[in-house]
Write a protein that holds these residues in place. Structure first.
Motif, mmCIF file in Angstrom:
data_model
loop_
_atom_site.group_PDB
_atom_site.id
_atom_site.type_symbol
_atom_site.label_atom_id
_atom_site.label_comp_id
_atom_site.label_asym_id
_atom_site.label_seq_id
_atom_site.Cartn_x
_atom_site.Cartn_y
_atom_site.Cartn_z
ATOM 1 N N THR A 196 13.920 9.995 -6.975
ATOM 2 C CA THR A 196 13.918 8.549 -6.756
ATOM 3 C C THR A 196 14.050 8.247 -5.272
ATOM 4 O OG1 THR A 196 14.884 8.125 -8.932
ATOM 5 C CG2 THR A 196 15.091 6.378 -7.296
ATOM 6 N N LEU A 197 13.217 7.332 -4.792
ATOM 7 C CA LEU A 197 13.237 6.915 -3.390
ATOM 8 C C LEU A 197 13.745 5.480 -3.321
ATOM 9 C CD1 LEU A 197 9.670 8.180 -2.339
ATOM 10 C CD2 LEU A 197 11.800 9.493 -2.506
ATOM 11 N N PRO A 198 15.009 5.262 -2.940
ATOM 12 C CA PRO A 198 15.524 3.890 -2.823
ATOM 13 C C PRO A 198 14.819 3.151 -1.695
ATOM 14 C CG PRO A 198 17.303 5.520 -2.886
ATOM 15 C CD PRO A 198 16.037 6.281 -2.656
ATOM 16 N N LEU A 199 14.404 1.909 -1.961
ATOM 17 C CA LEU A 199 13.649 1.133 -0.980
ATOM 18 C C LEU A 199 14.359 -0.137 -0.554
ATOM 19 C CD1 LEU A 199 10.156 1.489 -2.704
ATOM 20 C CD2 LEU A 199 11.025 2.820 -0.778
ATOM 21 N N GLY A 200 15.568 -0.373 -1.079
ATOM 22 C CA GLY A 200 16.307 -1.567 -0.694
ATOM 23 C C GLY A 200 15.885 -2.787 -1.495
ATOM 24 N N PRO A 201 16.349 -3.971 -1.095
ATOM 25 C CA PRO A 201 16.029 -5.199 -1.821
ATOM 26 C C PRO A 201 14.527 -5.462 -1.844
ATOM 27 C CG PRO A 201 17.843 -5.558 -0.286
ATOM 28 C CD PRO A 201 17.286 -4.197 0.028
ATOM 29 N N ASP A 236 2.235 -8.339 -1.005
ATOM 30 C CA ASP A 236 1.666 -7.786 0.225
ATOM 31 C C ASP A 236 1.496 -6.283 0.018
ATOM 32 O OD1 ASP A 236 0.976 -6.912 2.755
ATOM 33 O OD2 ASP A 236 2.516 -8.059 3.805
ATOM 34 N N LEU A 237 0.280 -5.787 0.094
ATOM 35 C CA LEU A 237 0.033 -4.360 -0.133
ATOM 36 C C LEU A 237 0.678 -3.485 0.931
ATOM 37 C CD1 LEU A 237 -3.716 -4.358 -1.297
ATOM 38 C CD2 LEU A 237 -1.631 -4.565 -2.671
ATOM 39 N N ALA A 238 0.986 -4.049 2.098
ATOM 40 C CA ALA A 238 1.641 -3.276 3.156
ATOM 41 C C ALA A 238 3.064 -2.878 2.783
ATOM 42 C CB ALA A 238 1.642 -4.054 4.465
ATOM 43 N N LEU A 239 3.645 -3.514 1.768
ATOM 44 C CA LEU A 239 4.984 -3.125 1.322
ATOM 45 C C LEU A 239 4.996 -1.672 0.854
ATOM 46 C CD1 LEU A 239 6.077 -6.307 -0.682
ATOM 47 C CD2 LEU A 239 6.847 -5.594 1.592
ATOM 48 N N TYR A 240 3.861 -1.196 0.346
ATOM 49 C CA TYR A 240 3.790 0.178 -0.147
ATOM 50 C C TYR A 240 3.881 1.212 0.968
ATOM 51 C CZ TYR A 240 2.147 -1.779 -4.614
ATOM 52 O OH TYR A 240 2.037 -2.465 -5.796
ATOM 53 N N ASP A 241 3.751 0.783 2.221
ATOM 54 C CA ASP A 241 3.860 1.732 3.337
ATOM 55 C C ASP A 241 5.190 2.468 3.300
ATOM 56 O OD1 ASP A 241 1.452 0.633 4.049
ATOM 57 O OD2 ASP A 241 2.039 0.119 6.103
ATOM 58 N N ALA A 242 6.249 1.781 2.853
ATOM 59 C CA ALA A 242 7.588 2.385 2.872
ATOM 60 C C ALA A 242 7.638 3.643 2.017
ATOM 61 C CB ALA A 242 8.630 1.368 2.391
ATOM 62 N N GLU A 243 7.153 3.571 0.763
ATOM 63 C CA GLU A 243 7.211 4.758 -0.093
ATOM 64 C C GLU A 243 6.164 5.801 0.289
ATOM 65 O OE1 GLU A 243 6.981 1.454 -1.285
ATOM 66 O OE2 GLU A 243 6.217 1.555 -3.357
ATOM 67 N N LEU A 244 5.031 5.351 0.820
ATOM 68 C CA LEU A 244 4.038 6.318 1.278
ATOM 69 C C LEU A 244 4.546 7.092 2.489
ATOM 70 C CD1 LEU A 244 0.890 4.079 0.807
ATOM 71 C CD2 LEU A 244 1.312 6.229 -0.388
ATOM 72 N N ASP A 245 5.159 6.392 3.428
ATOM 73 C CA ASP A 245 5.729 7.064 4.607
ATOM 74 C C ASP A 245 6.834 8.040 4.212
ATOM 75 O OD1 ASP A 245 4.052 5.654 6.299
ATOM 76 O OD2 ASP A 245 5.555 4.169 6.869
ATOM 77 N N GLU A 246 7.715 7.607 3.301
ATOM 78 C CA GLU A 246 8.826 8.465 2.898
ATOM 79 C C GLU A 246 8.321 9.674 2.109
ATOM 80 O OE1 GLU A 246 12.902 9.728 2.273
ATOM 81 O OE2 GLU A 246 11.665 8.806 3.827
ATOM 82 N N SER A 247 7.318 9.477 1.276
ATOM 83 C CA SER A 247 6.760 10.595 0.517
ATOM 84 C C SER A 247 6.146 11.637 1.441
ATOM 85 C CB SER A 247 5.703 10.091 -0.466
ATOM 86 O OG SER A 247 6.284 9.253 -1.449
ATOM 87 N N SER A 300 -6.097 3.498 1.596
ATOM 88 C CA SER A 300 -7.040 3.305 2.700
ATOM 89 C C SER A 300 -6.454 2.363 3.746
ATOM 90 C CB SER A 300 -8.369 2.762 2.175
ATOM 91 O OG SER A 300 -9.007 3.686 1.324
ATOM 92 N N LEU A 301 -5.851 1.265 3.304
ATOM 93 C CA LEU A 301 -5.219 0.322 4.233
ATOM 94 C C LEU A 301 -4.047 0.975 4.959
ATOM 95 C CD1 LEU A 301 -5.266 -2.823 1.922
ATOM 96 C CD2 LEU A 301 -6.718 -2.445 3.927
ATOM 97 N N TRP A 302 -3.256 1.746 4.223
ATOM 98 C CA TRP A 302 -2.116 2.451 4.834
ATOM 99 C C TRP A 302 -2.582 3.447 5.883
ATOM 100 C CZ3 TRP A 302 -0.988 7.767 3.196
ATOM 101 C CH2 TRP A 302 0.129 8.313 3.845
ATOM 102 N N GLY A 308 -2.194 8.100 14.625
ATOM 103 C CA GLY A 308 -3.280 9.009 14.283
ATOM 104 C C GLY A 308 -3.007 9.683 12.958
ATOM 105 N N SER A 309 -3.915 9.529 11.995
ATOM 106 C CA SER A 309 -3.718 10.131 10.678
ATOM 107 C C SER A 309 -3.650 11.649 10.759
ATOM 108 C CB SER A 309 -4.855 9.720 9.736
ATOM 109 O OG SER A 309 -4.900 8.323 9.578
ATOM 110 N N ALA A 310 -4.560 12.253 11.542
ATOM 111 C CA ALA A 310 -4.567 13.702 11.671
ATOM 112 C C ALA A 310 -3.298 14.195 12.349
ATOM 113 C CB ALA A 310 -5.802 14.153 12.444
ATOM 114 N N ALA A 311 -2.831 13.449 13.362
ATOM 115 C CA ALA A 311 -1.602 13.838 14.051
ATOM 116 C C ALA A 311 -0.400 13.774 13.121
ATOM 117 C CB ALA A 311 -1.377 12.939 15.263
ATOM 118 N N ALA A 312 -0.488 12.918 12.083
ATOM 119 C CA ALA A 312 0.582 12.805 11.091
ATOM 120 C C ALA A 312 0.492 13.879 10.020
ATOM 121 C CB ALA A 312 0.557 11.430 10.447
#
Length: 352
Positions: free
Chosen positions: A31-36, A113-124, A149-151, A160-164
């Motif tokens: 489980t990845l806690p994401l806050g409120p 807002d689809l950008a909210l998903y950045d948090a779990e994608l970044d943490e994953s 794709s947006l993320w 940079g995606s490759a650098a990540a």
């Protein structure tokens, strides 16, 4: 066996730990806690699932993060096992308010807002890098294809995606535009945006159609077994606030993205919209218009390879045996090309 219960994680204040998953032996969840929740539905969490093959499996050469679509969650063991056989460490993400991540009082799949998903994608991706240190392939289906794709475009502009550590992107019938008559995409879009602001939780009338679910689930006519509480046959209600976020995402994609890595896009060869199940639903995409996928795929950026699969369903990896095998063959061929491409360009992720 249909999954009916998600396991609770006791340590929600610190870094979550791996626990047994509902898929049983060979699968764990974290489980990845994401806050409120920014949309006011309590505390949000996401759930990362990993496949843990038996001892003796091929050593990891790369890693995979799979992201589901709308009215969906990860249950496709055969997809995880295919990647594991290739030497990939397989992970899947149930996004906030979806599948394993849905909590009491929350509206399934609802975000504004689809950008909210950045948090779990970044943490994953952070966790996968910490555990494997391997180049990472992103695999996503339908709405997950739009989200990732947006993320990746934001990630690519930032560092940079490759650098990540991202090596490539595989999209399975990505949702790149609104299906249906042309006026849905023209005069209909301002209406969606207006209602999404003032009537955000109102459901779009007539959107719950069970044709696709009937073609998949083994209790009706399909071969797949999954939790109908997390993936109901008729789908979850489509709410205007969520659809407004989708249309904003579509508009951004259609202006042109740059995900920063090569991509493979798999889709059915034809669309067949049907309000009731029939045999044609087993050999076509009954959810999205494949012409829109073909039209906008080039807007994802970087090198793009688009492959139509004869007889495929909306989820090409849930198609019947022959088109499913064809989809896996196309995937394997492209992965071989991707590895050769990175070797030839001497990129940091060479060997993926």
């Amino acid at each position: 066996m249909t999954e009916k219960t998600s396991f609770k994680v006791s340590d929600i204040t610190g870094r979550a730990q791996w626990q047994p998953d509902v898929l049983g032996t060979g699968y764990e969840q974290r489980t990845l806690p994401l806050g409120p929740d920014p949309d006011g539905e309590g505390d949000a969490v996401a759930t990362l699932v990993r496949h843990t093959p038996e001892t003796g499996a091929k050593a990891a050469e790369a890693a995979v993060l799979y992201v589901h679509g709308f009215t969906d969650y990860f249950f496709q063991r055969h997809l995880a096992e295919h990647f594991a056989a290739r030497g990939h460490r397989f992970y899947a993400l149930d996004l906030r308010k979806c599948g394993r991540s849905l909590r009491e009082g929350q509206t399934p799949h609802y975000v504004t807002d689809l950008a909210l998903y950045d948090a779990e994608l970044d943490e994953s991706t952070r966790i996968i890098e910490e555990e494997t240190g391997a180049p990472l392939l992103i695999v996503a289906h339908s709405t997950g294809g739009l989200i990732t794709s947006l993320w990746l475009d934001r990630l690519n502009r930032k560092s940079g995606s490759a650098a990540a550590g991202i090596t490539g992107l595989v999209l399975n019938s990505p949702w790149l535009d609104l299906q249906g008559p042309a006026y849905y995409r023209t005069v209909g879009t301002p209406v969606i945006k207006a209602l999404g602001r003032v009537r955000s939780m109102v459901a779009l009338p007539g959107a719950e159609i069970r044709t696709y679910g009937d073609s998949l689930h083994r209790t009706v006519s399909g071969e797949w077994d999954y939790n109908l509480d997390w993936k109901p046959l008729s789908g979850f209600p489509v709410r205007f606030g969520w659809l407004r976020a989708i249309r904003r995402g579509h508009a951004q994609l259609q202006r042109g993205l740059d995900v920063g890595v090569p991509s493979l896009i798999l889709r059915s060869r034809m669309t067949k919209f049907m309000r009731e199940y029939g045999p044609a639903a087993d050999v076509a995409d009954v959810v999205l218009d494949v012409r829109q996928i073909q039209r906008w795929a080039g807007c994802i950026g970087d090198r793009t390879n688009i492959v139509p699969i004869d007889g495929a369903r909306h989820d090409v990896f849930l198609s019947s045996a022959e088109p499913r095998a064809k989809a896996f063959t196309e995937l394997d061929n492209w992965l071989e090309w991707l590895a050769a491409y990175h070797r030839a360009t001497d990129s940091p992720e060479a060997g993926a």
